[in-house]
Design a protein around this motif. Structure first.
Motif, PDB file in Angstrom:
ATOM      1  N   GLN A   1       0.848  -1.184   0.000  1.00 47.37           N
ATOM      2  CA  GLN A   1       0.000   0.000   0.000  1.00 47.37           C
ATOM      3  C   GLN A   1       0.884   1.235   0.000  1.00 47.37           C
ATOM      4  OE1 GLN A   1      -3.343   0.120   2.883  1.00 47.37           O
ATOM      5  NE2 GLN A   1      -2.211   1.822   3.768  1.00 47.37           N
ATOM      6  N   ALA A   2       0.550   2.187  -0.877  1.00 48.61           N
ATOM      7  CA  ALA A   2       1.328   3.425  -0.974  1.00 48.61           C
ATOM      8  C   ALA A   2       0.375   4.607  -0.922  1.00 48.61           C
ATOM      9  CB  ALA A   2       2.114   3.451  -2.282  1.00 48.61           C
ATOM     10  N   PRO A   3       0.806   5.718  -0.334  1.00 54.01           N
ATOM     11  CA  PRO A   3      -0.040   6.916  -0.279  1.00 54.01           C
ATOM     12  C   PRO A   3      -0.171   7.564  -1.657  1.00 54.01           C
ATOM     13  CG  PRO A   3       2.100   7.337   0.735  1.00 54.01           C
ATOM     14  CD  PRO A   3       2.081   5.898   0.342  1.00 54.01           C
ATOM     15  N   VAL A   4      -1.400   7.792  -2.090  1.00 52.31           N
ATOM     16  CA  VAL A   4      -1.639   8.356  -3.421  1.00 52.31           C
ATOM     17  C   VAL A   4      -0.982   9.728  -3.605  1.00 52.31           C
ATOM     18  CG1 VAL A   4      -3.442   9.285  -4.954  1.00 52.31           C
ATOM     19  CG2 VAL A   4      -3.671   6.993  -4.000  1.00 52.31           C
ATOM     20  N   PRO A   5      -1.052  10.657  -2.641  1.00 52.46           N
ATOM     21  CA  PRO A   5      -0.451  11.979  -2.906  1.00 52.46           C
ATOM     22  C   PRO A   5       1.027  11.916  -3.275  1.00 52.46           C
ATOM     23  CG  PRO A   5      -1.864  12.093  -0.974  1.00 52.46           C
ATOM     24  CD  PRO A   5      -1.756  10.632  -1.350  1.00 52.46           C
ATOM     25  N   GLN A   6       1.817  11.114  -2.562  1.00 54.83           N
ATOM     26  CA  GLN A   6       3.244  11.020  -2.850  1.00 54.83           C
ATOM     27  C   GLN A   6       3.501  10.308  -4.177  1.00 54.83           C
ATOM     28  OE1 GLN A   6       1.826  10.661   0.148  1.00 54.83           O
ATOM     29  NE2 GLN A   6       3.306  10.859   1.798  1.00 54.83           N
ATOM     30  N   VAL A   7       2.756   9.234  -4.439  1.00 59.11           N
ATOM     31  CA  VAL A   7       2.940   8.500  -5.696  1.00 59.11           C
ATOM     32  C   VAL A   7       2.532   9.379  -6.875  1.00 59.11           C
ATOM     33  CG1 VAL A   7       2.163   6.507  -7.050  1.00 59.11           C
ATOM     34  CG2 VAL A   7       2.711   6.222  -4.619  1.00 59.11           C
ATOM     35  N   SER A   8       1.406  10.086  -6.740  1.00 58.92           N
ATOM     36  CA  SER A   8       0.934  10.955  -7.829  1.00 58.92           C
ATOM     37  C   SER A   8       1.910  12.092  -8.103  1.00 58.92           C
ATOM     38  CB  SER A   8      -0.440  11.539  -7.491  1.00 58.92           C
ATOM     39  OG  SER A   8      -1.404  10.522  -7.467  1.00 58.92           O
ATOM     40  N   ALA A   9       2.456  12.705  -7.057  1.00 60.33           N
ATOM     41  CA  ALA A   9       3.420  13.798  -7.246  1.00 60.33           C
ATOM     42  C   ALA A   9       4.659  13.285  -7.979  1.00 60.33           C
ATOM     43  CB  ALA A   9       3.803  14.403  -5.895  1.00 60.33           C
ATOM     44  N   TRP A  10       5.132  12.090  -7.613  1.00 62.63           N
ATOM     45  CA  TRP A  10       6.292  11.503  -8.288  1.00 62.63           C
ATOM     46  C   TRP A  10       5.951  11.179  -9.734  1.00 62.63           C
ATOM     47  CZ3 TRP A  10       6.847   6.357 -10.018  1.00 62.63           C
ATOM     48  CH2 TRP A  10       8.124   6.036 -10.494  1.00 62.63           C
ATOM     49  N   LEU A  11       4.769  10.585  -9.975  1.00 64.15           N
ATOM     50  CA  LEU A  11       4.362  10.267 -11.346  1.00 64.15           C
ATOM     51  C   LEU A  11       4.272  11.527 -12.204  1.00 64.15           C
ATOM     52  CD1 LEU A  11       1.680   7.492 -10.803  1.00 64.15           C
ATOM     53  CD2 LEU A  11       3.838   7.256 -12.061  1.00 64.15           C
ATOM     54  N   GLU A  12       3.750  12.613 -11.632  1.00 62.05           N
ATOM     55  CA  GLU A  12       3.681  13.876 -12.388  1.00 62.05           C
ATOM     56  C   GLU A  12       5.066  14.328 -12.820  1.00 62.05           C
ATOM     57  OE1 GLU A  12       1.440  16.962 -10.405  1.00 62.05           O
ATOM     58  OE2 GLU A  12      -0.212  15.559 -10.021  1.00 62.05           O
ATOM     59  N   ARG A  13       6.065  14.165 -11.944  1.00 59.54           N
ATOM     60  CA  ARG A  13       7.439  14.526 -12.311  1.00 59.54           C
ATOM     61  C   ARG A  13       7.938  13.659 -13.461  1.00 59.54           C
ATOM     62  NH1 ARG A  13      10.538  13.714  -7.176  1.00 59.54           N
ATOM     63  NH2 ARG A  13      12.337  14.051  -8.504  1.00 59.54           N
ATOM     64  N   THR A  14       7.586  12.350 -13.448  1.00 61.45           N
ATOM     65  CA  THR A  14       8.025  11.476 -14.542  1.00 61.45           C
ATOM     66  C   THR A  14       7.335  11.870 -15.842  1.00 61.45           C
ATOM     67  OG1 THR A  14       6.376   9.664 -14.412  1.00 61.45           O
ATOM     68  CG2 THR A  14       8.259   9.563 -12.892  1.00 61.45           C
ATOM     69  N   LEU A  15       6.076  12.282 -15.755  1.00 59.70           N
ATOM     70  CA  LEU A  15       5.318  12.654 -16.956  1.00 59.70           C
ATOM     71  C   LEU A  15       5.789  13.991 -17.531  1.00 59.70           C
ATOM     72  CD1 LEU A  15       1.808  11.482 -15.729  1.00 59.70           C
ATOM     73  CD2 LEU A  15       3.230  10.380 -17.478  1.00 59.70           C
ATOM     74  N   ARG A  16       6.339  14.848 -16.681  1.00 57.03           N
ATOM     75  CA  ARG A  16       6.950  16.091 -17.192  1.00 57.03           C
ATOM     76  C   ARG A  16       8.302  15.777 -17.835  1.00 57.03           C
ATOM     77  NH1 ARG A  16       4.915  18.421 -12.402  1.00 57.03           N
ATOM     78  NH2 ARG A  16       6.937  18.339 -11.395  1.00 57.03           N
ATOM     79  N   THR A  17       9.008  14.783 -17.307  1.00 60.76           N
ATOM     80  CA  THR A  17      10.308  14.398 -17.857  1.00 60.76           C
ATOM     81  C   THR A  17      10.141  13.778 -19.239  1.00 60.76           C
ATOM     82  OG1 THR A  17      11.177  14.039 -15.633  1.00 60.76           O
ATOM     83  CG2 THR A  17      12.358  12.985 -17.439  1.00 60.76           C
ATOM     84  N   VAL A  18       9.222  12.823 -19.372  1.00 60.23           N
ATOM     85  CA  VAL A  18       8.902  12.196 -20.657  1.00 60.23           C
ATOM     86  C   VAL A  18       7.377  12.131 -20.740  1.00 60.23           C
ATOM     87  CG1 VAL A  18       9.114  10.167 -22.142  1.00 60.23           C
ATOM     88  CG2 VAL A  18      11.015  10.806 -20.640  1.00 60.23           C
ATOM     89  N   PRO A  19       6.764  13.051 -21.499  1.00 59.05           N
ATOM     90  CA  PRO A  19       5.301  13.071 -21.595  1.00 59.05           C
ATOM     91  C   PRO A  19       4.749  11.785 -22.210  1.00 59.05           C
ATOM     92  CG  PRO A  19       6.243  15.113 -22.436  1.00 59.05           C
ATOM     93  CD  PRO A  19       7.380  14.155 -22.222  1.00 59.05           C
ATOM     94  N   PRO A  20       3.499  11.430 -21.849  1.00 58.92           N
ATOM     95  CA  PRO A  20       2.878  10.247 -22.447  1.00 58.92           C
ATOM     96  C   PRO A  20       2.864  10.377 -23.969  1.00 58.92           C
ATOM     97  CG  PRO A  20       1.492  11.162 -20.705  1.00 58.92           C
ATOM     98  CD  PRO A  20       2.619  12.127 -20.925  1.00 58.92           C
TER      99      PRO A  20
END
Length: 137
Positions: free
Chosen positions: A99-118
């Motif tokens: 189980q992982a907290p959504v706010p932290q996972v989402s913030a990290w995912l947003e950084r990855t999506l800014r690095t390489v957009p979908p």
């Protein structure tokens, strides 16, 4: 081409039963030179951390709705009034429910999506450059 790494350390919960879980330190990693994958290393302070690699799209979708099949399944839920994402991981060595907290996972995912957009992942693999080098020989 310059490569970027996006990391985030956080504490996950290993669910042992409906009433019992244990904290597990983990590191989320994303590399622009491996643009389709995310990596999660568990027990990051141990001598032999365990790393799981799976599709970034699976984690992005799993924050919002159940997805995946086979070795990795991801889905959102609530735990103690908090938004969490559950990851069910299966291997020949055993199964784990994390189980992982959504706010932290989402913030990290947003950084990855800014690095390489979908949709831009294919351009980051360097296939065109490799093909040019091969054909130049």
């Amino acid at each position: 081409m310059r490569h970027t790494e996006v990391e985030r350390e956080l504490e996950l919960e290993l669910i042992l039963s409906p009433e019992h879980s244990v904290p597990v330190p983990a590191r989320l990693s994303y590399r622009s030179d491996d643009p389709y994958a995310v990596h999660i290393a568990f027990h990051i302070d141990s001598e032999h951390p365990v790393t799981w690699t799976f599709a970034r799209d699976l984690l992005v979708e799993g924050v919002f709705r159940p997805c995946g099949g086979g070795d990795v399944r991801v889905w959102p839920t609530k735990a103690g009034g908090r938004a969490v994402v559950l990851m069910a991981l299966s291997s020949p060595d055993g199964d784990a429910l994390l189980q992982a907290p959504v706010p932290q996972v989402s913030a990290w995912l947003e950084r990855t999506l800014r690095t390489v957009p979908p949709g831009a992942e294919g351009g980051r693999l360097g296939l065109d450059e490799a093909l040019d080098q091969l054909l130049a020989r």
